[in-house]
Motif scaffolding. Structure first.
Motif, PDB file in Angstrom:
ATOM      1  N   GLY A  64       0.805  -1.210   0.000  1.00 20.73           N
ATOM      2  CA  GLY A  64       0.000   0.000   0.000  1.00 20.73           C
ATOM      3  C   GLY A  64       0.842   1.266   0.000  1.00 20.73           C
ATOM      4  O   GLY A  64       0.350   2.355  -0.259  1.00 20.73           O
ATOM      5  N   HIS A  65       2.130   1.137   0.301  1.00 23.85           N
ATOM      6  CA  HIS A  65       3.036   2.295   0.277  1.00 23.85           C
ATOM      7  C   HIS A  65       3.146   2.792  -1.161  1.00 23.85           C
ATOM      8  O   HIS A  65       3.313   2.012  -2.088  1.00 23.85           O
ATOM      9  CB  HIS A  65       4.421   1.896   0.810  1.00 23.85           C
ATOM     10  N   GLU A  66       3.016   4.093  -1.350  1.00 27.74           N
ATOM     11  CA  GLU A  66       3.141   4.658  -2.694  1.00 27.74           C
ATOM     12  C   GLU A  66       3.791   6.021  -2.636  1.00 27.74           C
ATOM     13  O   GLU A  66       3.875   6.642  -1.574  1.00 27.74           O
ATOM     14  CB  GLU A  66       1.782   4.725  -3.393  1.00 27.74           C
ATOM     15  N   GLY A  67       4.255   6.469  -3.791  1.00 28.77           N
ATOM     16  CA  GLY A  67       4.896   7.771  -3.863  1.00 28.77           C
ATOM     17  C   GLY A  67       5.393   8.057  -5.261  1.00 28.77           C
ATOM     18  O   GLY A  67       5.144   7.299  -6.196  1.00 28.77           O
ATOM     19  N   ASP A  68       6.098   9.153  -5.391  1.00 24.88           N
ATOM     20  CA  ASP A  68       6.687   9.570  -6.659  1.00 24.88           C
ATOM     21  C   ASP A  68       8.195   9.598  -6.520  1.00 24.88           C
ATOM     22  O   ASP A  68       8.720   9.888  -5.437  1.00 24.88           O
ATOM     23  CB  ASP A  68       6.184  10.964  -7.048  1.00 24.88           C
ATOM     24  N   ALA A  69       8.870   9.315  -7.608  1.00 24.58           N
ATOM     25  CA  ALA A  69      10.334   9.312  -7.611  1.00 24.58           C
ATOM     26  C   ALA A  69      10.811   9.687  -9.009  1.00 24.58           C
ATOM     27  O   ALA A  69      10.080   9.519  -9.988  1.00 24.58           O
ATOM     28  CB  ALA A  69      10.867   7.934  -7.226  1.00 24.58           C
ATOM     29  N   PRO A  70      12.045  10.173  -9.125  1.00 26.07           N
ATOM     30  CA  PRO A  70      12.581  10.440 -10.461  1.00 26.07           C
ATOM     31  C   PRO A  70      12.865   9.119 -11.189  1.00 26.07           C
ATOM     32  O   PRO A  70      13.189   8.115 -10.557  1.00 26.07           O
ATOM     33  CB  PRO A  70      13.873  11.212 -10.188  1.00 26.07           C
ATOM     34  N   LEU A  71      12.722   9.132 -12.507  1.00 27.90           N
ATOM     35  CA  LEU A  71      13.050   7.937 -13.299  1.00 27.90           C
ATOM     36  C   LEU A  71      14.535   7.610 -13.188  1.00 27.90           C
ATOM     37  O   LEU A  71      14.913   6.449 -13.056  1.00 27.90           O
ATOM     38  CB  LEU A  71      12.670   8.148 -14.766  1.00 27.90           C
ATOM     39  N   VAL A  72      15.370   8.619 -13.268  1.00 26.16           N
ATOM     40  CA  VAL A  72      16.821   8.490 -13.108  1.00 26.16           C
ATOM     41  C   VAL A  72      17.321   9.780 -12.469  1.00 26.16           C
ATOM     42  O   VAL A  72      16.612  10.787 -12.455  1.00 26.16           O
ATOM     43  CB  VAL A  72      17.563   8.258 -14.458  1.00 26.16           C
ATOM     44  N   GLY A  73      18.546   9.752 -11.966  1.00 22.70           N
ATOM     45  CA  GLY A  73      19.089  10.959 -11.390  1.00 22.70           C
ATOM     46  C   GLY A  73      20.510  10.761 -10.888  1.00 22.70           C
ATOM     47  O   GLY A  73      21.094   9.686 -11.045  1.00 22.70           O
ATOM     48  N   PHE A  74      21.038  11.819 -10.288  1.00 21.06           N
ATOM     49  CA  PHE A  74      22.383  11.745  -9.712  1.00 21.06           C
ATOM     50  C   PHE A  74      22.514  12.779  -8.613  1.00 21.06           C
ATOM     51  O   PHE A  74      21.711  13.706  -8.499  1.00 21.06           O
ATOM     52  CB  PHE A  74      23.466  11.926 -10.777  1.00 21.06           C
ATOM     53  N   SER A  75      23.537  12.597  -7.787  1.00 28.59           N
ATOM     54  CA  SER A  75      23.845  13.548  -6.740  1.00 28.59           C
ATOM     55  C   SER A  75      25.355  13.599  -6.527  1.00 28.59           C
ATOM     56  O   SER A  75      25.970  12.575  -6.232  1.00 28.59           O
ATOM     57  CB  SER A  75      23.161  13.146  -5.427  1.00 28.59           C
ATOM     58  N   PRO A  76      25.945  14.784  -6.702  1.00 26.82           N
ATOM     59  CA  PRO A  76      27.386  14.933  -6.469  1.00 26.82           C
ATOM     60  C   PRO A  76      27.666  15.047  -4.971  1.00 26.82           C
ATOM     61  O   PRO A  76      27.704  16.135  -4.413  1.00 26.82           O
ATOM     62  CB  PRO A  76      27.733  16.227  -7.219  1.00 26.82           C
ATOM     63  N   ARG A  77      27.826  13.918  -4.318  1.00 32.99           N
ATOM     64  CA  ARG A  77      28.057  13.881  -2.868  1.00 32.99           C
ATOM     65  C   ARG A  77      29.527  14.190  -2.565  1.00 32.99           C
ATOM     66  O   ARG A  77      30.376  14.107  -3.445  1.00 32.99           O
ATOM     67  CB  ARG A  77      27.704  12.496  -2.320  1.00 32.99           C
ATOM     68  N   LYS A  78      29.821  14.485  -1.311  1.00 41.96           N
ATOM     69  CA  LYS A  78      31.198  14.804  -0.920  1.00 41.96           C
ATOM     70  C   LYS A  78      32.162  13.661  -1.223  1.00 41.96           C
ATOM     71  O   LYS A  78      33.249  13.877  -1.722  1.00 41.96           O
ATOM     72  CB  LYS A  78      31.266  15.148   0.559  1.00 41.96           C
ATOM     73  N   GLY A  79      31.758  12.432  -0.925  1.00 43.62           N
ATOM     74  CA  GLY A  79      32.612  11.279  -1.187  1.00 43.62           C
ATOM     75  C   GLY A  79      32.541  10.896  -2.659  1.00 43.62           C
ATOM     76  O   GLY A  79      33.329  11.347  -3.484  1.00 43.62           O
ATOM     77  N   LYS A  80      31.568  10.080  -2.977  1.00 46.61           N
ATOM     78  CA  LYS A  80      31.390   9.636  -4.359  1.00 46.61           C
ATOM     79  C   LYS A  80      30.133  10.263  -4.932  1.00 46.61           C
ATOM     80  O   LYS A  80      29.253  10.696  -4.191  1.00 46.61           O
ATOM     81  CB  LYS A  80      31.274   8.110  -4.405  1.00 46.61           C
ATOM     82  N   THR A  81      30.048  10.298  -6.234  1.00 48.36           N
ATOM     83  CA  THR A  81      28.832  10.761  -6.896  1.00 48.36           C
ATOM     84  C   THR A  81      27.891   9.575  -7.009  1.00 48.36           C
ATOM     85  O   THR A  81      28.291   8.496  -7.454  1.00 48.36           O
ATOM     86  CB  THR A  81      29.159  11.347  -8.286  1.00 48.36           C
ATOM     87  N   SER A  82      26.642   9.778  -6.594  1.00 53.06           N
ATOM     88  CA  SER A  82      25.625   8.730  -6.669  1.00 53.06           C
ATOM     89  C   SER A  82      24.829   8.878  -7.957  1.00 53.06           C
ATOM     90  O   SER A  82      24.382   9.974  -8.289  1.00 53.06           O
ATOM     91  CB  SER A  82      24.654   8.848  -5.484  1.00 53.06           C
ATOM     92  N   LEU A  83      24.663   7.762  -8.669  1.00 55.20           N
ATOM     93  CA  LEU A  83      23.826   7.716  -9.860  1.00 55.20           C
ATOM     94  C   LEU A  83      22.625   6.852  -9.512  1.00 55.20           C
ATOM     95  O   LEU A  83      22.787   5.755  -8.970  1.00 55.20           O
ATOM     96  CB  LEU A  83      24.591   7.095 -11.029  1.00 55.20           C
TER      97      LEU A  83
END
Length: 141
Positions: A64-83
């Motif tokens: 029953g949990h639902e929501g919205d999310a991006p199809l794809v994305g990224f985040s330039p984090r301090k350590g590694k970049t997350s894809l």
């Protein structure tokens, strides 16, 4: 009721990238912005305070949990970049084998820098993830 922390916002993507401290990470973020925008065909939007997302889909789990999310994305984090991609399936795993230097979790792929990966394979991963999510969640915008 549980409220999602990562929601689409009106914050500026370019302003967010300009505030990335490390100049190399900032340069990589602009490169990823171009790759994700061109490959996905969607404009970049901020999701929460630090994720740059492209497109969106609505999910609903059996629980029953639902929501919205991006199809794809990224985040330039301090350590590694997350894809951010759809969770693993065989096609994703095959592409990961060709991507280059990275580590991965269930839905995230972590890179040190864009120069470590094959950007053509990255493009294939973006397209594969979008196709997978559209097939899995067909009632989307």
């Amino acid at each position: 009721m549980y409220e999602l922390k990562t929601k689409e916002t009106e914050n500026s993507v370019l302003e967010f990238i300009e505030n990335v401290d490390n100049p190399k990470k900032r340069e990589d973020a602009y490169r990823l912005l171009d790759i994700f925008t061109e490959t996905s065909g969607f404009p970049a939007k901020m999701w929460g305070p630090s994720i740059i997302g492209f497109g969106s889909y609505h999910y609903k789990y059996a629980s029953g949990h639902e929501g919205d999310a991006p199809l794809v994305g990224f985040s330039p984090r301090k350590g590694k970049t997350s894809l951010y991609f759809a969770p693993g399936d065989e096609a994703r795993e095959a592409l990961l084998q060709k991507l280059g230097k990275h580590t991965s979790g269930k839905a995230c792929v972590y890179i040190n820098k864009v120069a470590d990966i094959d950007v053509d394979v990255l493009g294939e991963m973006i397209a594969q993830s979008i196709a997978f999510l559209r097939e899995t969640y067909p009632d989307n915008r």
